[in-house]
Scaffold this motif. Structure first.
Motif, PDB file in Angstrom:
ATOM      1  N   THR A 148       0.800  -1.226   0.000  1.00  0.00           N
ATOM      2  CA  THR A 148       0.000   0.000   0.000  1.00  0.00           C
ATOM      3  C   THR A 148       0.831   1.274   0.000  1.00  0.00           C
ATOM      4  O   THR A 148       0.299   2.352  -0.239  1.00  0.00           O
ATOM      5  N   SER A 149       2.120   1.157   0.283  1.00  0.00           N
ATOM      6  CA  SER A 149       2.978   2.342   0.306  1.00  0.00           C
ATOM      7  C   SER A 149       4.412   1.917   0.025  1.00  0.00           C
ATOM      8  O   SER A 149       4.870   0.866   0.495  1.00  0.00           O
ATOM      9  N   LEU A 150       5.116   2.761  -0.750  1.00  0.00           N
ATOM     10  CA  LEU A 150       6.521   2.522  -1.072  1.00  0.00           C
ATOM     11  C   LEU A 150       7.204   3.886  -1.062  1.00  0.00           C
ATOM     12  O   LEU A 150       7.144   4.631  -2.037  1.00  0.00           O
ATOM     13  N   VAL A 151       7.820   4.221   0.062  1.00  0.00           N
ATOM     14  CA  VAL A 151       8.425   5.536   0.237  1.00  0.00           C
ATOM     15  C   VAL A 151       9.946   5.398   0.208  1.00  0.00           C
ATOM     16  O   VAL A 151      10.541   4.681   1.025  1.00  0.00           O
ATOM     17  N   TYR A 152      10.568   6.083  -0.726  1.00  0.00           N
ATOM     18  CA  TYR A 152      12.027   6.085  -0.856  1.00  0.00           C
ATOM     19  C   TYR A 152      12.525   7.512  -0.765  1.00  0.00           C
ATOM     20  O   TYR A 152      12.064   8.394  -1.499  1.00  0.00           O
ATOM     21  N   ARG A 153      13.427   7.743   0.189  1.00  0.00           N
ATOM     22  CA  ARG A 153      13.961   9.084   0.439  1.00  0.00           C
ATOM     23  C   ARG A 153      12.833  10.113   0.604  1.00  0.00           C
ATOM     24  O   ARG A 153      12.915  11.239   0.100  1.00  0.00           O
ATOM     25  N   GLY A 154      11.772   9.702   1.263  1.00  0.00           N
ATOM     26  CA  GLY A 154      10.683  10.606   1.589  1.00  0.00           C
ATOM     27  C   GLY A 154       9.634  10.790   0.513  1.00  0.00           C
ATOM     28  O   GLY A 154       8.643  11.502   0.727  1.00  0.00           O
ATOM     29  N   THR A 155       9.797  10.159  -0.647  1.00  0.00           N
ATOM     30  CA  THR A 155       8.842  10.292  -1.738  1.00  0.00           C
ATOM     31  C   THR A 155       8.037   9.017  -1.896  1.00  0.00           C
ATOM     32  O   THR A 155       8.603   7.916  -1.924  1.00  0.00           O
ATOM     33  N   GLU A 156       6.711   9.149  -1.992  1.00  0.00           N
ATOM     34  CA  GLU A 156       5.825   8.007  -2.192  1.00  0.00           C
ATOM     35  C   GLU A 156       5.803   7.636  -3.674  1.00  0.00           C
ATOM     36  O   GLU A 156       5.515   8.462  -4.540  1.00  0.00           O
ATOM     37  N   TYR A 157       6.127   6.377  -3.973  1.00  0.00           N
ATOM     38  CA  TYR A 157       6.126   5.895  -5.357  1.00  0.00           C
ATOM     39  C   TYR A 157       4.952   4.967  -5.654  1.00  0.00           C
ATOM     40  O   TYR A 157       4.606   4.762  -6.819  1.00  0.00           O
ATOM     41  N   GLN A 158       4.352   4.394  -4.656  1.00  0.00           N
ATOM     42  CA  GLN A 158       3.274   3.435  -4.841  1.00  0.00           C
ATOM     43  C   GLN A 158       1.992   4.115  -5.314  1.00  0.00           C
ATOM     44  O   GLN A 158       1.607   5.152  -4.803  1.00  0.00           O
ATOM     45  N   GLY A 159       1.346   3.468  -6.300  1.00  0.00           N
ATOM     46  CA  GLY A 159      -0.034   3.783  -6.580  1.00  0.00           C
ATOM     47  C   GLY A 159      -0.304   4.559  -7.839  1.00  0.00           C
ATOM     48  O   GLY A 159       0.270   5.608  -8.068  1.00  0.00           O
ATOM     49  N   TYR A 160      -1.132   4.024  -8.716  1.00  0.00           N
ATOM     50  CA  TYR A 160      -1.749   4.820  -9.760  1.00  0.00           C
ATOM     51  C   TYR A 160      -3.194   4.368  -9.903  1.00  0.00           C
ATOM     52  O   TYR A 160      -3.542   3.234  -9.622  1.00  0.00           O
ATOM     53  N   GLY A 161      -4.031   5.313 -10.292  1.00  0.00           N
ATOM     54  CA  GLY A 161      -5.438   5.007 -10.458  1.00  0.00           C
ATOM     55  C   GLY A 161      -6.118   4.564  -9.184  1.00  0.00           C
ATOM     56  O   GLY A 161      -7.123   3.845  -9.218  1.00  0.00           O
TER      57      GLY A 161
END
Length: 554
Positions: free
Chosen positions: A65-78
């Motif tokens: 449900t979440s993938l945060v790398y160096r403070g930025t969320e990359y998980q999720g579209y639509g």
């Protein structure tokens, strides 16, 4: 903003978590920035790798449900999570920590899925055990937010493009075509796929595909980008143009890897990755290195050194492959589950030798030099003329390269029609695909000497796959027509329009009598090749076939 090569930063500060079970509330380990551990936020297990990566897995269904790398969320579209297939639904999700490893386990019916994190690494290791057909689970898809990576890949598309086939092939306004199917790569051609900017790389490193199907030359969807985000895939089983039955069991690890803009570390690649740390985690179906064996061959004789050779192992439970050394054909294939396998030697993508080999746990099966009989390679037969060469692929034919990443209607494709004259760039002039409704009836012009015209000859047409039972019927000079051949066994899904020519290689042979030839040596004989079938629809979805080679034997 483009894509490739540095290792993830690793920092090791350990704070141990406490094991928890789905449905329990707020039992947690201590997890804070740059501290390895896990916590429970009520809805998700939250894992901090102690490096620059924090991710969440739903306690209710096992979605990422979440993938945060160096403070930025990359998980999720639509509005969608990352998950097996399109999401599993209500599942039993548990977590445990073993020293410097955290394992999240997902149970859904007979399916088991796992996420593992290692202290100080910006990686998520995944395994999936599909035990049977009771659960539809053929892929893992990592869904990535829009706007984070440049939408410029060959398989990029937007939903504003016009749909030209099914709901997954699109045409841009400039006439170029796009589809998530157009991966361009065979499985053996890549170790990882993904995207990068100047400062971030997001990748999926594939597994060894031992429980997938289709062999080393199989092509399947790998990634796509669209107006609202992108998807990266690990294919557990893909049915499009598939030549083998589905295999079951634990597949992995495959790895979600984040970097500072370079490629993932080569230590994560299939055949390189060591996971002895996972031996004691208790994953269903897991077999460590000590329970596997190796096959090594001292060489392969009878090779055509103009081609690369690949050695494949396959049985109903697993598949493996390795490249043969160009100098002598030596090969080595490790990490093989115990069992008896069919061993196949491929010249290019054409099988030229098959045998059997048995692999034992902890052992190496050493094979003496494999001799490929001359008669097994159809290129060794003397021919009056030959279009292409026998290598199991339509390489060199018109439009062949483009068809691995474009639809046949693409504006970049050369005309699918047009006749061919032997001696006048015949291979590049001959279309890689023939369809009943598009270019059936192609003509090949050639001359014969008096001696050649006085004898019967065998005509061979090699194909790599077919759609809707498309197969060639031939006629010569309007004076002789072959019987309609029986269709060989081929995949029953789309192939020629979704980037794949790979099926079951087959050779059609036709015995042409001497009476069919013109006796005037100054005249061209005319070979007509029609595609016949009672199946298919229209256009590029009419019955068709892909060409490997065509020759007239001496």
């Amino acid at each position: 903003m483009s894509g490739s090569t540095i290792r993830p930063v690793r920092r090791r500060t350990f704070v141990l978590g406490t094991a928890a079970v789905a449905g329990t509330a707020a039992l947690s380990g201590t997890a804070s920035a740059a501290a390895f551990g896990w916590s429970d936020d009520g809805s998700n297990y939250v894992v901090d790798t102690g490096a620059n990566l924090v991710f969440k897995v739903s306690k209710s269904n096992g979605d990422l449900t979440s993938l945060v790398y160096r403070g930025t969320e990359y998980q999720g579209y639509g509005g969608m999570n990352s998950h097996i297939e399109s999401g599993l639904g209500s599942s039993t999700v548990t977590v445990k920590q073993s020293g410097t490893t955290i394992l999240i386990s997902v149970a859904y019916g007979t399916l088991r899925h796992y996420y593992a994190a290692r202290s100080g690494e910006n990686n998520i290791y995944l395994w999936t055990n599909k035990a049977d057909t009771s659960v539809s689970a053929t892929r893992y898809i990592l869904r990535v937010k829009k706007g984070l990576f440049l939408n410029d890949e060959p398989d990029s598309y937007t939903y504003t493009n016009s749909t030209i086939e099914a709901s997954d092939v699109f045409a841009k306004s400039d006439g170029q075509t796009r589809s998530k199917h157009y991966s361009k790569l065979r499985v053996m051609d890549y170790d990882y796929i993904g995207w990068k900017t100047g400062s971030v790389g997001l990748w999926i490193v594939r597994s060894n595909h031992e429980k997938a199907s289709g062999g080393p030359f199989y092509r399947s969807l790998l990634r796509h980008q669209s107006a609202d985000g992108g998807g990266l895939y690990e294919i557990l089983y893909y049915g499009q143009n598939q030549t083998e039955a589905q295999r079951f069991g634990l597949q992995g690890p495959y790895v979600i890897a984040l970097t500072d803009g370079g490629a993932p570390s080569s230590s994560l690649f299939p055949g390189t990755l060591t996971t002895s740390w996972a031996d004691s985690l208790g994953m269903s179906g897991y077999v460590g290195a000590s329970g596997r064996g190796k096959v090594a061959g001292v060489g392969i004789s009878g090779r055509n050194t103009a081609y690369a050779y690949t050695v494949g192992l396959a049985n109903s439970a697993a598949q493996y492959w390795g490249s043969a050394r160009s100098s002598d054909g030596y090969f080595s294939i490790g990490g093989v589950l115990p069992g008896t396998y069919t061993l196949t030697v491929f010249k290019g993508e054409l099988a030229v030798y098959t045998g059997s080999v048995t692999v034992t746990a902890g052992g190496t099966t050493t094979l003496n030099t494999i001799a490929v009989p001359s008669s097994n390679d159809p290129s060794n037969a003397a021919a009056i003329w030959r279009i292409g060469d026998w290598n199991g692929a339509p390489s060199g034919f018109k439009n062949a390269d483009l068809m691995t990443y474009a639809h046949p209607s693409d504006v970049r494709a050369a005309s699918w029609t047009g006749n061919v004259v032997i001696g006048n760039n015949e291979t590049a002039s001959f279309p890689c695909y023939l369809w009943k409704d598009v270019n059936s009836g192609i003509l090949v012009y050639f001359k014969l000497t008096a001696a050649q015209a006085a004898a019967a000859h065998t005509l061979r047409i090699g194909v790599t796959t077919a759609y809707a039972n498309g197969r060639p019927q031939v006629s010569v000079n309007g004076a002789w027509t072959s019987a309609i051949p029986s269709p060989p066994t081929q995949p029953n899904t789309r192939s020629l329009t979704n980037g794949s020519y790979r099926g079951n290689n087959h050779t059609f042979t036709y015995s042409v009598p001497a009476s069919a030839w013109l006796t005037d040596t100054g005249q061209y004989n005319v070979l007509k090749i029609d595609v016949v079938s009672g199946s298919g629809t229209t256009g590029y979805l009419s019955a068709g076939t892909a060409i490997d080679a065509i020759d007239l034997l001496a």
